[in-house]
Write an enzyme that holds these catalytic residues in place. Structure first.
Site, short mmCIF file in Angstrom:
data_model
loop_
_atom_site.label_atom_id
_atom_site.label_comp_id
_atom_site.label_asym_id
_atom_site.label_seq_id
_atom_site.Cartn_x
_atom_site.Cartn_y
_atom_site.Cartn_z
CE LYS A 108 -3.63 -0.28 -0.41
NZ LYS A 108 -4.77 -0.84 -1.24
CB SER A 154 -3.84 -11.15 1.77
OG SER A 154 -2.63 -9.99 1.71
C1 LIG Z 1 -2.65 -7.33 3.36
C2 LIG Z 1 -3.24 -6.81 2.04
N1 LIG Z 1 -3.43 -7.84 1.06
C3 LIG Z 1 -4.09 -7.42 -0.14
C4 LIG Z 1 -4.58 -6.02 -0.16
C5 LIG Z 1 -5.27 -5.75 -1.55
O1 LIG Z 1 -4.65 -4.66 -2.46
P1 LIG Z 1 -5.34 -4.01 -3.13
O2 LIG Z 1 -6.10 -3.17 -2.39
O3 LIG Z 1 -4.49 -3.16 -4.28
O4 LIG Z 1 -6.45 -4.68 -4.02
C6 LIG Z 1 -4.40 -5.37 0.82
C7 LIG Z 1 -4.88 -3.91 0.67
O5 LIG Z 1 -5.32 -3.12 1.41
C8 LIG Z 1 -3.96 -5.57 1.97
O6 LIG Z 1 -3.73 -4.61 2.98
#
Ligand SMILES: Cc1ncc(COP(=O)(O)O)c(C=O)c1O
Length: 310
Positions: free
Chosen positions: A48, A265
């Site tokens: 981010k 994630s």
């Molecule tokens: C831990 C984590 N994984 C994945 C994402 C997803 O990324 P994006 O917002 O670019 O789709 C985020 C976004 O906040 C995140 O904090």
């Protein structure tokens, strides 16, 4: 002076791409390679940083944000850390709305950077935080710059200019598949646009939590969420559903078997990438499958209480 960065903001992006060897060891000899982009190398510890920096830079450039002005947004945590870090470095006051059940460590980190934290209803999740920001901005439209990462084109632009181009260069143009989780969708949308420009053949696969109520922080279950304006599902080649257990189990394996302490994630993204790689191998096809690990495991560890209560 050469070799000296202007500020910590200049350290955002340019993250390593690492070969994943062990969790896919059963595919050895199959002509499929697995790589992961390690976004934990950004100075705020997550992907981010890229979006936050682009949104702040673009707003400072066109006057939506004045030097010394205030920024407000909702966040699942990582965007908040990114805003807070960049706000401290670039002289922008940062207000954050987060569901009150995010880990204490998250709250401590953003407060340590000097951000003001507003807590929203934990039962309403990230959508509740969005609603609270909208209400605060509607009440005081002149007080805040609201980047709104869910509809701000600078969010995917960061990945169009950075992540997508970097993956192309780091694989020497050999990438065949990009597999990525969706939260705001900025990462997948921007990276997809750049990669498809470079080669229409590259397949872009989204990873989504299987259940509406899940434990894959940062990811959205789109059918039951407020759909981000920057998200275009039709632009994706495929979407895979990954369960919370799959994401958590794979995050543990990445730490134990690859030495990569990544968040849940990232585990989900890896589980999706492995599925794509296994499918290619079963058909006897070759491929270079790239996934992206958004953050690191210690974001989800409990922390001791702060020295001075906030
Ligand atoms: C831990 C984590 N994984 C994945 C994402 C997803 O990324 P994006 O917002 O670019 O789709 C985020 C976004 O906040 C995140 O904090």
């Amino acid at each position: 002076m050469s070799g000296v960065l202007d500020s910590i903001a200049s350290a955002v992006g340019g993250t390593p791409l690492v070969r994943i060897r062990n969790v896919g060891r059963h595919l050895a000899g199959a002509g499929v390679r697995l790589h992961a982009k390690l976004e934990l190398f950004n100075p705020g510890g997550s992907v981010k940083d890229r979006a936050a920096l682009q949104m702040i830079r673009d707003a400072l450039a066109d006057g939506r944000l004045k030097p010394g002005g205030a920024l407000i947004d909702s966040t699942s945590g990582n965007t908040g850390v990114a805003y807070a870090m960049l706000g401290a470095a670039l002289g922008v006051q940062v207000h954050l709305v987060m569901p009150s059940n995010v880990t204490p460590a998250r709250k401590h980190v953003v407060r340590a950077y000097g951000a003001v934290l507003h807590e929203s209803d934990p039962m309403e999740g990230s959508d509740g935080a969005i609603r609270q920001v909208r209400a605060m901005v509607a009440e005081h439209p002149d007080r805040y710059f609201y980047p709104d990462q869910y509809s701000n084109p600078s969010n995917p632009l960061a990945h169009y200019l950075g992540t997508g181009q970097e993956i192309w260069e780091q694989t020497g143009g050999e990438v065949t598949h990009f597999v990525c989780g969706i939260g705001t969708s900025g990462t997948i949308m921007g990276t997809r646009r750049r990669l498809k420009e470079l080669s229409k053949e590259i397949q872009v696969v989204a990873v989504e939590p299987e259940e509406p109520m899940h434990g894959l922080e940062g990811l959205k279950h789109m059918p039951t969420s407020i759909v981000p304006a920057i998200y275009d599902e039709a632009a994706l080649d495929e979407k895979l559903s990954i369960s919370t257990d799959q994401g958590w189990d794979m995050a543990e394996r990445l730490c134990a078997e690859e030495g990569l302490p990544v968040g849940h994630s990232s585990g989900a993204a890896m589980a999706g990438a492995l599925e794509v790689a296994e499918r290619l191998a079963s058909r006897g096809e070759r491929g270079v499958v790239v996934t992206l690990f958004p953050d690191r495991a210690d974001r989800y560890f409990a922390a001791p209480p702060p020295r001075r209560p906030a």
